[in-house]
Design an enzyme around this catalytic site. Sequence first.
Site, PDB file in Angstrom:
ATOM      1  CB  CYS A   1       2.933  -3.312  16.932  1.00  0.00           C
ATOM      2  SG  CYS A   1       4.619  -2.684  16.825  1.00  0.00           S
TER       3      CYS A   1
ATOM      4  CB  SER B   1       8.144   6.276  11.685  1.00  0.00           C
ATOM      5  OG  SER B   1       7.626   5.760  12.886  1.00  0.00           O
TER       6      SER B   1
ATOM      7  CB  CYS C   1      -0.198   1.286   8.406  1.00  0.00           C
ATOM      8  SG  CYS C   1      -0.274   2.396   9.785  1.00  0.00           S
TER       9      CYS C   1
ATOM     10  CB  CYS D   1       5.605  -5.716   9.692  1.00  0.00           C
ATOM     11  SG  CYS D   1       6.609  -4.913  10.954  1.00  0.00           S
TER      12      CYS D   1
ATOM     13  CD  GLU E   1      11.109  -0.695  12.234  1.00  0.00           C
ATOM     14  OE1 GLU E   1      10.083  -0.323  12.829  1.00  0.00           O
ATOM     15  OE2 GLU E   1      12.067   0.080  11.995  1.00  0.00           O
TER      16      GLU E   1
ATOM     17  CB  SER F   1       6.214   3.555  16.989  1.00  0.00           C
ATOM     18  OG  SER F   1       6.074   3.948  15.642  1.00  0.00           O
ATOM     19  CG  LEU F   2       7.371   6.255  23.716  1.00  0.00           C
ATOM     20  CD1 LEU F   2       8.673   5.495  23.885  1.00  0.00           C
ATOM     21  CD2 LEU F   2       7.526   7.678  24.266  1.00  0.00           C
ATOM     22  CG  HIS F   3       2.623   3.256  20.197  1.00  0.00           C
ATOM     23  ND1 HIS F   3       1.987   4.342  19.647  1.00  0.00           N
ATOM     24  CD2 HIS F   3       3.108   2.541  19.142  1.00  0.00           C
ATOM     25  CE1 HIS F   3       2.080   4.290  18.327  1.00  0.00           C
ATOM     26  NE2 HIS F   3       2.764   3.225  18.004  1.00  0.00           N
TER      27      HIS F   3
ATOM     28  CD  GLU G   1      -2.560  -0.882   2.765  1.00  0.00           C
ATOM     29  OE1 GLU G   1      -3.129  -1.879   3.190  1.00  0.00           O
ATOM     30  OE2 GLU G   1      -2.522   0.200   3.378  1.00  0.00           O
TER      31      GLU G   1
ATOM     32  CB  CYS H   1       2.208   7.262   3.743  1.00  0.00           C
ATOM     33  SG  CYS H   1       2.516   6.076   5.045  1.00  0.00           S
TER      34      CYS H   1
ATOM     35  CB  CYS I   1       0.335  -2.791  13.801  1.00  0.00           C
ATOM     36  SG  CYS I   1       0.791  -2.202  12.165  1.00  0.00           S
TER      37      CYS I   1
ATOM     38  CG  ASN J   1      -6.053   4.543  12.276  1.00  0.00           C
ATOM     39  OD1 ASN J   1      -6.960   5.329  12.028  1.00  0.00           O
ATOM     40  ND2 ASN J   1      -4.790   4.844  12.142  1.00  0.00           N
TER      41      ASN J   1
HETATM   42  N1  SAH Z   1       7.211   0.253  11.598  1.00  0.00           N
HETATM   43  C1  SAH Z   1       7.466   1.666  11.734  1.00  0.00           C
HETATM   44  C2  SAH Z   1       6.786   2.478  10.656  1.00  0.00           C
HETATM   45  C3  SAH Z   1       5.273   2.466  10.731  1.00  0.00           C
HETATM   46  S1  SAH Z   1       4.729   4.058  11.071  1.00  0.00           S
HETATM   47  C4  SAH Z   1       7.056   2.113  13.123  1.00  0.00           C
HETATM   48  O1  SAH Z   1       6.546   1.298  13.862  1.00  0.00           O
HETATM   49  O2  SAH Z   1       7.316   3.245  13.487  1.00  0.00           O
HETATM   50  C5  SAH Z   1       3.022   3.818  11.397  1.00  0.00           C
HETATM   51  C6  SAH Z   1       2.611   4.308  12.746  1.00  0.00           C
HETATM   52  O3  SAH Z   1       1.235   3.968  12.988  1.00  0.00           O
HETATM   53  C7  SAH Z   1       3.407   3.674  13.866  1.00  0.00           C
HETATM   54  O4  SAH Z   1       3.604   4.607  14.884  1.00  0.00           O
HETATM   55  C8  SAH Z   1       2.482   2.579  14.317  1.00  0.00           C
HETATM   56  O5  SAH Z   1       2.795   2.146  15.607  1.00  0.00           O
HETATM   57  C9  SAH Z   1       1.126   3.252  14.200  1.00  0.00           C
HETATM   58  N2  SAH Z   1      -0.009   2.330  14.118  1.00  0.00           N
HETATM   59  C10 SAH Z   1      -0.067   1.093  13.614  1.00  0.00           C
HETATM   60  N3  SAH Z   1      -1.280   0.557  13.760  1.00  0.00           N
HETATM   61  C11 SAH Z   1      -2.040   1.478  14.368  1.00  0.00           C
HETATM   62  C12 SAH Z   1      -3.397   1.517  14.800  1.00  0.00           C
HETATM   63  N4  SAH Z   1      -4.216   0.495  14.623  1.00  0.00           N
HETATM   64  N5  SAH Z   1      -3.803   2.651  15.386  1.00  0.00           N
HETATM   65  C13 SAH Z   1      -2.969   3.697  15.567  1.00  0.00           C
HETATM   66  N6  SAH Z   1      -1.697   3.725  15.195  1.00  0.00           N
HETATM   67  C14 SAH Z   1      -1.237   2.614  14.609  1.00  0.00           C
END
Ligand code: SAH
Length: 360
Positions: free
Chosen positions: A127, A205, A347, A123, A174, A228-230, A103, A116, A130, A304
């Site tokens: 996570c 990222s 994504c 991947c 990633e 991506s910290l979260h 995509e 993007c 995701c 999302n």
């Molecule tokens: N793999 C890399 C690049 C992806 S960036 C990374 O993890 O940084 C895409 C961003 O969207 C990342 O911060 C990822 O954690 C976030 N993401 C993935 N799925 C998501 C979801 N369902 N809701 C919100 N953010 C999400």
Amino acid sequence: METTTNVTTKVETKPSIYSLQLEELKNWLKENDEKAFRAEQIFDWLYKKRVTSFEDMSNLAKGLREKLQAHFTLTTLKTIIQQTSSDGTIKFLFELHDGYSIETVLMRHDYGNSVCVTTQVGCRIGCTFCASTLGGLKRHLEAGEIVAQVVNVQQVLDETDERVSSVVIMGIGEPFDNYDNMLSFLKIINHDQGLNIGARHITVSTSGIVPKIYQFADEDTQINFAISLHAPNTELRTRLMPINKAYSLPELMKAVRYYINKTGRRISFEYGLFGGVNDQVEHAEELAKLLKGIKCHVNLIPVNYVPERDYVRTPRDQIFAFEKTLKDHGVNVTIRREHGHDIDAACGQLRAKERQEETR
Ligand code: SAH
């Protein structure tokens, strides 16, 4: 006696010409008894005129065009789906030469058009929220397959005389798990004879592959960097992102400090708000403490919805309360604007849907 020969037909795949940096193309030309300056002409056809066949490179001798044709592919991506959202976001599902699909998303901002890109088919980071990781990692993309995504989107924009002004490496995959190809991609799109997209208009990222953060800090680029910290603590981060077991939060924060000291640049942190998991005011306070003294910016991403994952959205008021708490503690923060909600623009969602339909 009858014999059966088992013949496996291997599809010959040539490398994408978009994988080559200008210097690499010059070397290839020299090795193939051609003049190095032809590389600049070829770059001009690829990135300024954006032709779709070697045939069209009319100032090259027929012999050279044939050599290029024999060694490289030019059209590596086939558009399977192109969906436009009511907010102008365009989502592309491209098919690769081996049948896998990826995509790419074009987003419209008031400061320009942003693409993007995807760096891997699937991947392996895992996570828990995701969609990209659902089928695991199939393969890395070669640099040219990443470059071609931007070129293809630019070709669509050419129809309305518009330009891709920025690129985010935030699609499927990633990027730091496909580091060399990602870096080659960056150099090609950044080159003034390539697509000439300024480093300050490119963002990469990572989920936090610590050794690669050190390597990236040492590359000396002006590219924007996001992590991506979260989560504000180990327990929560491990629950959301298993990579936290391989590279712990303290190790990650140490690498972050190294990056900032080395480059003088600030870092962006992506913080997805997952309802009832990491979205309470206490979490915001803990996050502010974790980021104290770090030159950074926090991007809050309302989750999302992914059908296979059971995370729920944080109510609006609570999102604002989270933001306010961070602000009150002096943290730079914004809530990410959402694009293409009506077309599965998050994504991996379109690809996940496609894969589901394939296996039905
Ligand atoms: N793999 C890399 C690049 C992806 S960036 C990374 O993890 O940084 C895409 C961003 O969207 C990342 O911060 C990822 O954690 C976030 N993401 C993935 N799925 C998501 C979801 N369902 N809701 C919100 N953010 C999400």
